[in-house]
Write a protein that holds these residues in place. Structure first.
Motif, PDB file in Angstrom:
ATOM      1  N   THR A 129       0.811  -1.221   0.000  1.00  0.00           N
ATOM      2  CA  THR A 129       0.000   0.000   0.000  1.00  0.00           C
ATOM      3  C   THR A 129       0.848   1.276   0.000  1.00  0.00           C
ATOM      4  N   GLY A 130       2.135   1.138  -0.248  1.00  0.00           N
ATOM      5  CA  GLY A 130       3.002   2.293  -0.402  1.00  0.00           C
ATOM      6  C   GLY A 130       3.421   2.972   0.881  1.00  0.00           C
ATOM      7  N   LEU A 131       3.203   2.315   2.033  1.00  0.00           N
ATOM      8  CA  LEU A 131       3.575   2.910   3.308  1.00  0.00           C
ATOM      9  C   LEU A 131       5.043   2.693   3.643  1.00  0.00           C
ATOM     10  N   CYS A 132       5.692   1.761   2.973  1.00  0.00           N
ATOM     11  CA  CYS A 132       7.148   1.628   3.048  1.00  0.00           C
ATOM     12  C   CYS A 132       7.622   1.022   1.727  1.00  0.00           C
ATOM     13  N   THR A 133       8.910   1.090   1.501  1.00  0.00           N
ATOM     14  CA  THR A 133       9.471   0.697   0.209  1.00  0.00           C
ATOM     15  C   THR A 133      10.264  -0.592   0.331  1.00  0.00           C
ATOM     16  N   ALA A 134      10.082  -1.473  -0.626  1.00  0.00           N
ATOM     17  CA  ALA A 134      10.839  -2.728  -0.659  1.00  0.00           C
ATOM     18  C   ALA A 134      12.282  -2.461  -1.076  1.00  0.00           C
ATOM     19  N   ASP A 135      13.196  -3.308  -0.592  1.00  0.00           N
ATOM     20  CA  ASP A 135      14.588  -3.227  -1.033  1.00  0.00           C
ATOM     21  C   ASP A 135      14.726  -3.744  -2.465  1.00  0.00           C
ATOM     22  N   SER A 136      13.942  -4.754  -2.788  1.00  0.00           N
ATOM     23  CA  SER A 136      13.956  -5.322  -4.134  1.00  0.00           C
ATOM     24  C   SER A 136      12.626  -6.023  -4.383  1.00  0.00           C
ATOM     25  N   GLY A 137      12.388  -6.371  -5.633  1.00  0.00           N
ATOM     26  CA  GLY A 137      11.135  -6.998  -6.010  1.00  0.00           C
ATOM     27  C   GLY A 137      10.121  -5.964  -6.465  1.00  0.00           C
ATOM     28  N   ASN A 138       8.981  -6.438  -6.916  1.00  0.00           N
ATOM     29  CA  ASN A 138       7.975  -5.544  -7.481  1.00  0.00           C
ATOM     30  C   ASN A 138       6.578  -5.885  -6.982  1.00  0.00           C
ATOM     31  N   VAL A 139       5.764  -4.847  -6.830  1.00  0.00           N
ATOM     32  CA  VAL A 139       4.340  -5.001  -6.538  1.00  0.00           C
ATOM     33  C   VAL A 139       3.571  -4.276  -7.633  1.00  0.00           C
ATOM     34  N   LEU A 195      -0.382  -3.501  -8.945  1.00  0.00           N
ATOM     35  CA  LEU A 195      -1.807  -3.523  -8.651  1.00  0.00           C
ATOM     36  C   LEU A 195      -2.561  -3.035  -9.877  1.00  0.00           C
ATOM     37  N   PHE A 196      -3.452  -3.856 -10.393  1.00  0.00           N
ATOM     38  CA  PHE A 196      -4.233  -3.510 -11.584  1.00  0.00           C
ATOM     39  C   PHE A 196      -3.326  -3.140 -12.753  1.00  0.00           C
ATOM     40  N   GLY A 197      -2.189  -3.843 -12.837  1.00  0.00           N
ATOM     41  CA  GLY A 197      -1.270  -3.636 -13.937  1.00  0.00           C
ATOM     42  C   GLY A 197      -0.360  -2.434 -13.785  1.00  0.00           C
ATOM     43  N   CYS A 198      -0.416  -1.765 -12.623  1.00  0.00           N
ATOM     44  CA  CYS A 198       0.412  -0.577 -12.399  1.00  0.00           C
ATOM     45  C   CYS A 198       1.418  -0.833 -11.280  1.00  0.00           C
ATOM     46  N   GLY A 199       2.677  -0.519 -11.526  1.00  0.00           N
ATOM     47  CA  GLY A 199       3.707  -0.699 -10.510  1.00  0.00           C
ATOM     48  C   GLY A 199       3.496   0.261  -9.348  1.00  0.00           C
ATOM     49  N   ILE A 200       3.658  -0.231  -8.126  1.00  0.00           N
ATOM     50  CA  ILE A 200       3.390   0.579  -6.940  1.00  0.00           C
ATOM     51  C   ILE A 200       4.425   1.692  -6.768  1.00  0.00           C
ATOM     52  N   THR A 201       5.606   1.535  -7.341  1.00  0.00           N
ATOM     53  CA  THR A 201       6.655   2.553  -7.181  1.00  0.00           C
ATOM     54  C   THR A 201       6.625   3.596  -8.287  1.00  0.00           C
ATOM     55  N   ASP A 202       6.379   3.207  -9.524  1.00  0.00           N
ATOM     56  CA  ASP A 202       6.442   4.171 -10.622  1.00  0.00           C
ATOM     57  C   ASP A 202       5.078   4.717 -11.049  1.00  0.00           C
ATOM     58  N   ARG A 203       3.989   4.059 -10.636  1.00  0.00           N
ATOM     59  CA  ARG A 203       2.642   4.551 -10.994  1.00  0.00           C
ATOM     60  C   ARG A 203       1.738   4.428  -9.760  1.00  0.00           C
ATOM     61  N   PHE A 204       2.177   5.052  -8.681  1.00  0.00           N
ATOM     62  CA  PHE A 204       1.523   4.866  -7.388  1.00  0.00           C
ATOM     63  C   PHE A 204       0.050   5.262  -7.399  1.00  0.00           C
TER      64      PHE A 204
END
Length: 250
Positions: free
Chosen positions: A56-66, A68-77
């Motif tokens: 849910t974007g409350l903290c950031t992963a060191d690696s890997g990807n999430v 949601l609905f085809g949108c990356g949580i880091t680049d298309r929050f």
């Protein structure tokens, strides 16, 4: 277990997060599809809340990807979170305001939210008769219900809940259970639920995952995992024990 691509709502791919004390999560992967009710179990400190916060974007992963609905949580929050409702850790609210006023304030974040939506979600969570009372007079369970109502406001397609039945009495637990089942069945909403109440989750979950030591050690459909008559509690304890003995490799 991977759902059909046309029904894919969330994809968690090798997500890793390590804190300074060495704890965290490692290489966690799974998917969520339309109408899934995914129960996430594990001991305290296993990494459940960390995973929910990353999703849910409350903290950031060191690696890997999430995604949601085809949108990356880091680049298309914003696009990723547009159809997500969540309650993580605490059910925060303005205690000097009424339950209705809290939801009305939250509703300002959603363009075009009809006024009747507030009444609708209050009815769903069993707070309609307490809507105009100050939250300071609510019990813990009532505050949990109010938080769930807030998560439902925007008509999300994915709802992430951290211990949603904490503090609820039996009637409240049943009410929340029925809300989740109804929304998953009639609207195809997917739920990711972290909980310690295994007997309750066994009644509603379609899939479960067990986290131990920061790793997802078991994951799959409830019917398949419990096909031999094993209860969720027995399956959980057996999985944890097998992992400790080195008989489960992830």
């Amino acid at each position: 277990m991977t759902v059909q691509t046309d029904e894919l709502i969330a994809e968690i791919d090798r997500v890793t997060k390590t804190y300074k004390n060495g704890r965290g999560i490692k290489d966690i992967s799974f998917t969520l599809g339309k109408g899934d009710i995914f129960g996430l179990f594990g001991p305290n400190g296993a990494g459940k809340t960390t995973l929910l916060k990353i999703m849910t974007g409350l903290c950031t992963a060191d690696s890997g990807n999430v995604s949601l609905f085809g949108c990356g949580i880091t680049d298309r929050f914003e696009q990723a979170m547009a159809q997500v409702g969540c309650v993580i850790e605490t059910a925060d609210s303005y205690e000097y305001m009424s339950g209705r006023a809290n939801l009305k304030l939250a509703g300002r974040f959603y363009r075009g939210l009809p006024e009747k939506r507030i009444d609708e979600v209050l009815e769903w969570v069993g707070l309609a008769s307490y809507a105009n009372e100050r939250v300071s007079g609510y019990s813990l369970g009532m505050k949990q219900r109010l938080a769930l109502a807030g998560a439902l406001l925007s008509s999300p397609k994915l709802i992430v809940l951290d211990e949603p039945t904490n503090g609820l009495d039996i009637e409240g637990i049943i009410d929340v259970r029925n809300v989740i089942l109804r929304l998953a069945e009639t609207q195809g909403i997917a739920f990711l639920i972290s909980s310690h109440m295994m007997s309750e989750m066994e009644m509603i979950c379609t899939r479960v995952g067990i986290i131990c030591g920061g790793q997802l050690i078991r994951e799959g459909g409830v019917r398949q995992l419990l096909a031999d008559g094993t209860t969720m509690e027995q399956f959980y304890l057996s999985s944890i024990q097998q992992w400790k003995e080195g008989n489960i490799h992830v």
